[in-house]
Design an enzyme around this catalytic site. Sequence first.
Site, PDB file in Angstrom:
ATOM      1  N   ASP A  29       0.844  -1.196   0.000  1.00 43.34           N
ATOM      2  CA  ASP A  29       0.000   0.000   0.000  1.00 43.34           C
ATOM      3  C   ASP A  29       0.882   1.250   0.000  1.00 43.34           C
ATOM      4  O   ASP A  29       1.895   1.319   0.691  1.00 43.34           O
ATOM      5  CB  ASP A  29      -0.921  -0.005   1.226  1.00 43.34           C
ATOM      6  N   ILE A  30       0.448   2.227  -0.777  1.00 40.67           N
ATOM      7  CA  ILE A  30       1.222   3.463  -0.919  1.00 40.67           C
ATOM      8  C   ILE A  30       1.187   4.300   0.371  1.00 40.67           C
ATOM      9  O   ILE A  30       2.076   5.134   0.596  1.00 40.67           O
ATOM     10  CB  ILE A  30       0.677   4.274  -2.126  1.00 40.67           C
ATOM     11  N   VAL A  95     -11.157   2.917  -3.213  1.00 43.06           N
ATOM     12  CA  VAL A  95     -10.897   2.320  -4.527  1.00 43.06           C
ATOM     13  C   VAL A  95     -11.931   1.213  -4.723  1.00 43.06           C
ATOM     14  O   VAL A  95     -11.994   0.260  -3.933  1.00 43.06           O
ATOM     15  CB  VAL A  95      -9.465   1.749  -4.632  1.00 43.06           C
ATOM     16  N   HIS A  99     -10.579  -5.454  -3.020  1.00 41.10           N
ATOM     17  CA  HIS A  99      -9.223  -5.631  -2.488  1.00 41.10           C
ATOM     18  C   HIS A  99      -9.301  -5.941  -0.999  1.00 41.10           C
ATOM     19  O   HIS A  99     -10.239  -5.552  -0.303  1.00 41.10           O
ATOM     20  CB  HIS A  99      -8.359  -4.389  -2.721  1.00 41.10           C
ATOM     21  N   HIS A 101      -6.969  -5.790   2.573  1.00 43.19           N
ATOM     22  CA  HIS A 101      -5.798  -5.217   3.244  1.00 43.19           C
ATOM     23  C   HIS A 101      -5.183  -6.305   4.128  1.00 43.19           C
ATOM     24  O   HIS A 101      -5.888  -6.890   4.971  1.00 43.19           O
ATOM     25  CB  HIS A 101      -6.213  -4.056   4.147  1.00 43.19           C
TER      26      HIS A 101
END
Length: 112
Positions: A29-30, A95, A99, A101
């Site tokens: 993750d960014i 987003v 997805h 995490h």
Amino acid sequence: MDCVFCKIVAGEIPCKKAYEDELVLAFYDIAPQAETHILIIPKEHTLSSAGQVTMEDAPLLAHIFGVAAELSQTLGFTGGYRLCTNVGEDAGQTVFHLHFHLLAGEKLGRMA
Ligand code: AMP
């Protein structure tokens, strides 16, 4: 479709890959929210969130959970990890490409 994760899958936006196979991509993750914060996504954008999952998606979901378990072993998260997904804006989803995490590497706080 203007989706940041589709662009990452297509190689149009760079990422730091943690794992990849024909079905899924895992990347860091960014904006990490834990010592280690990896996102696991299906490469195909057929689901915008877990809120769209049906029984037909069982193999994909099992695959994603399996990848999380394998990654956790590979990366040495012996103390455990958190695997979570946000569904919709109230949960903080930003987003809209399914997805999960994967958070680990430290003692995690309680979830809100
Ligand atoms: P969520 O808020 O649950 O939808 O999670 C989306 C996650 O994607 C956030 O934790 C973001 O930090 C992460 N993210 C957004 N853009 C990128 C990117 N280009 N590379 C890596 N992670 C990203």
